[in-house]
Scaffold this motif. Structure first.
Motif, mmCIF file in Angstrom:
data_model
loop_
_atom_site.group_PDB
_atom_site.id
_atom_site.type_symbol
_atom_site.label_atom_id
_atom_site.label_comp_id
_atom_site.label_asym_id
_atom_site.label_seq_id
_atom_site.Cartn_x
_atom_site.Cartn_y
_atom_site.Cartn_z
ATOM 1 N N ASP A 1 0.753 -1.051 -0.127
ATOM 2 C CA ASP A 1 0.030 0.102 -0.026
ATOM 3 C C ASP A 1 0.751 1.420 -0.060
ATOM 4 O O ASP A 1 1.796 1.320 0.741
ATOM 5 N N VAL A 2 0.485 2.247 -0.890
ATOM 6 C CA VAL A 2 1.400 3.284 -0.989
ATOM 7 C C VAL A 2 0.424 4.594 -1.189
ATOM 8 O O VAL A 2 -0.765 4.497 -1.619
ATOM 9 N N LYS A 3 1.074 5.558 -1.218
ATOM 10 C CA LYS A 3 0.196 6.915 -1.229
ATOM 11 C C LYS A 3 0.944 7.747 -2.516
ATOM 12 O O LYS A 3 1.986 7.768 -2.549
ATOM 13 N N ALA A 4 0.210 8.445 -3.204
ATOM 14 C CA ALA A 4 0.461 9.469 -4.162
ATOM 15 C C ALA A 4 1.246 10.301 -3.676
ATOM 16 O O ALA A 4 0.998 10.998 -2.589
ATOM 17 N N ASP A 5 2.263 10.568 -4.562
ATOM 18 C CA ASP A 5 3.401 11.886 -4.032
ATOM 19 C C ASP A 5 3.135 12.842 -5.093
ATOM 20 O O ASP A 5 4.019 13.883 -4.872
ATOM 21 N N LEU A 6 2.344 12.981 -6.029
ATOM 22 C CA LEU A 6 2.400 13.918 -7.042
ATOM 23 C C LEU A 6 0.682 14.013 -7.472
ATOM 24 O O LEU A 6 0.387 13.156 -7.573
ATOM 25 N N ALA A 7 0.589 15.420 -7.536
ATOM 26 C CA ALA A 7 -1.033 15.603 -7.951
ATOM 27 C C ALA A 7 -0.851 16.790 -9.150
ATOM 28 O O ALA A 7 -0.344 17.650 -8.893
ATOM 29 N N VAL A 8 -1.856 16.511 -10.024
ATOM 30 C CA VAL A 8 -1.949 17.398 -11.111
ATOM 31 C C VAL A 8 -3.458 17.665 -11.222
ATOM 32 O O VAL A 8 -4.210 16.788 -11.416
ATOM 33 N N LEU A 9 -3.794 18.693 -11.025
ATOM 34 C CA LEU A 9 -5.000 19.521 -11.267
ATOM 35 C C LEU A 9 -5.206 20.488 -12.577
ATOM 36 O O LEU A 9 -4.662 21.521 -12.436
ATOM 37 N N PRO A 10 -5.666 20.140 -13.372
ATOM 38 C CA PRO A 10 -6.144 20.846 -14.470
ATOM 39 C C PRO A 10 -7.442 21.766 -14.260
ATOM 40 O O PRO A 10 -8.423 21.128 -13.934
ATOM 41 N N LEU A 11 -7.510 22.978 -14.496
ATOM 42 C CA LEU A 11 -8.448 23.656 -14.572
ATOM 43 C C LEU A 11 -8.800 24.284 -15.937
ATOM 44 O O LEU A 11 -8.000 25.279 -16.373
ATOM 45 N N ARG A 12 -9.755 24.083 -16.439
ATOM 46 C CA ARG A 12 -10.285 24.525 -17.999
ATOM 47 C C ARG A 12 -11.434 25.343 -17.882
ATOM 48 O O ARG A 12 -12.327 25.020 -17.308
ATOM 49 N N PHE A 13 -11.323 26.521 -18.178
ATOM 50 C CA PHE A 13 -12.558 27.506 -18.223
ATOM 51 C C PHE A 13 -12.622 28.174 -19.715
ATOM 52 O O PHE A 13 -11.827 28.352 -20.299
ATOM 53 N N THR A 14 -13.915 28.657 -19.811
ATOM 54 C CA THR A 14 -14.681 29.065 -20.959
ATOM 55 C C THR A 14 -15.076 30.258 -21.140
ATOM 56 O O THR A 14 -15.697 30.737 -19.991
ATOM 57 N N ALA A 15 -15.188 30.849 -22.083
ATOM 58 C CA ALA A 15 -16.236 32.216 -22.424
ATOM 59 C C ALA A 15 -16.624 32.255 -23.754
ATOM 60 O O ALA A 15 -15.950 31.699 -24.637
ATOM 61 N N SER A 16 -17.736 32.759 -23.848
ATOM 62 C CA SER A 16 -18.158 32.582 -25.397
ATOM 63 C C SER A 16 -18.845 34.169 -25.661
ATOM 64 O O SER A 16 -19.487 34.685 -24.792
ATOM 65 N N GLY A 17 -18.915 34.420 -27.055
ATOM 66 C CA GLY A 17 -19.881 35.623 -27.414
ATOM 67 C C GLY A 17 -19.605 35.943 -28.801
ATOM 68 O O GLY A 17 -19.076 35.001 -29.323
ATOM 69 N N ASP A 18 -20.014 36.854 -29.466
ATOM 70 C CA ASP A 18 -20.050 37.184 -30.952
ATOM 71 C C ASP A 18 -18.846 38.021 -31.114
ATOM 72 O O ASP A 18 -18.527 38.472 -32.287
ATOM 73 N N VAL A 19 -18.411 38.880 -30.337
ATOM 74 C CA VAL A 19 -17.244 39.767 -30.191
ATOM 75 C C VAL A 19 -15.940 39.237 -29.770
ATOM 76 O O VAL A 19 -15.813 39.162 -28.561
ATOM 77 N N LEU A 20 -14.969 38.821 -30.716
ATOM 78 C CA LEU A 20 -13.779 38.236 -29.985
ATOM 79 C C LEU A 20 -13.119 38.866 -29.006
ATOM 80 O O LEU A 20 -12.548 38.371 -27.938
ATOM 81 N N ALA A 21 -12.910 40.232 -29.213
ATOM 82 C CA ALA A 21 -12.185 41.138 -28.250
ATOM 83 C C ALA A 21 -12.812 41.083 -26.828
ATOM 84 O O ALA A 21 -12.150 40.844 -25.883
ATOM 85 N N GLU A 22 -14.055 41.012 -27.027
ATOM 86 C CA GLU A 22 -14.976 41.030 -25.476
ATOM 87 C C GLU A 22 -14.656 39.661 -24.908
ATOM 88 O O GLU A 22 -14.532 39.533 -23.674
#
Length: 239
Positions: free
Chosen positions: A50-71
């Motif tokens: 029995d062992v424990k993990a010694d490294l964690a990787v946490l990806p956070l992917r977030f989004t936004a949408s709209g009709d004007v690219l700059a906004e």
């Protein structure tokens, strides 16, 4: 790290294959078949830890949408600032936080085809936390609602991956344990059959497996507590 656990081969593997020279005879509880060739017994030895993990990787992917690219880009930049502030408040140094590539989709381009009624641009940004502080990542995962309440839209969140990176440190001892367990099984068989145990004819080490410790068959990467497992198969001569 939890205590090592060793399962004797006599319990786990038992007798897999048997061939003897000479006349057939009934020995103990097994039938020995007579045939030309060498007398052998093949056994398996199992080692688990029995062992424990010694490294964690946490990806956070977030989004936004709209009709004007700059906004849309401005909203993504604002969300990125919020994510960085959140991770800083969680106690991560800047070296533990990596910025992934920015994804831009134009839903009215030829690649995506026309999607009337929906936003034209969809942008996605990924921030990746990589740290040996596994317990901190657990705490962060439970606190992600605070980030969502600030308007950050997390997409395709699968949770962190917990990784055990020290397999090479436990490998030699586990191979030795598996080999010892296999020999115990072979010696017991030889004793029961009244046949002296000879030298090793062939030995095969199976692949190391890393599994969830609870044996539920779930996703190993999502479990901090893990089980490392290896099976050694050895063929002995019988004198």
């Amino acid at each position: 790290m939890d205590h090592d656990r060793l399962i004797p081969a006599a319990v786990f593997g038992g007798l897999l294959a048997l061939g003897l020279v000479g006349a057939g005879a009934l020995v103990g509880q097994g039938v020995i078949h007579a045939r030309a060739g060498d007398r052998t017994v093949t056994v398996r030895g199992l080692s688990e830890r029995d062992v424990k993990a010694d490294l964690a990787v946490l990806p956070l992917r977030f989004t936004a949408s709209g009709d004007v690219l700059a906004e849309v880009q401005a909203r993504i930049d604002g969300d990125l600032t919020l994510v960085r502030q959140f991770l800083n408040a969680q106690g991560y140094p800047a070296s533990a936080v990596d910025l992934g590539r920015l994804e831009v989709a134009d839903t009215r381009s030829r690649e995506y085809g026309s999607q009337n009624g929906g936003p034209r641009f969809i942008l996605a940004q990924t921030v990746i936390v990589r740290t040996n502080d596994v317990a901190r990542v657990q705490t962060t995962t439970r606190a992600l609602n605070d980030l969502v309440r600030q308007g950050v839209v997390l997409q395709d969140f699968q949770g962190p991956s917990y990784i055990f990176t020290k397999l090479n440190q436990v490998r030699p001892q586990m191979i030795a344990e598996g080999t010892a367990a296999a020999r115990t099984g072979a010696e017991q068989f030889a004793k029961d059959s009244g046949t002296p145990l000879g030298p090793i004819r062939q030995a095969t080490q199976g692949s190391f497996e890393i599994l969830p410790r609870d044996g539920s068959g779930g996703d190993e990467a999502g479990s901090i507590d893990k089980k490392v497992r290896v099976v050694t198969t050895i063929t002995y001569s019988l004198k």
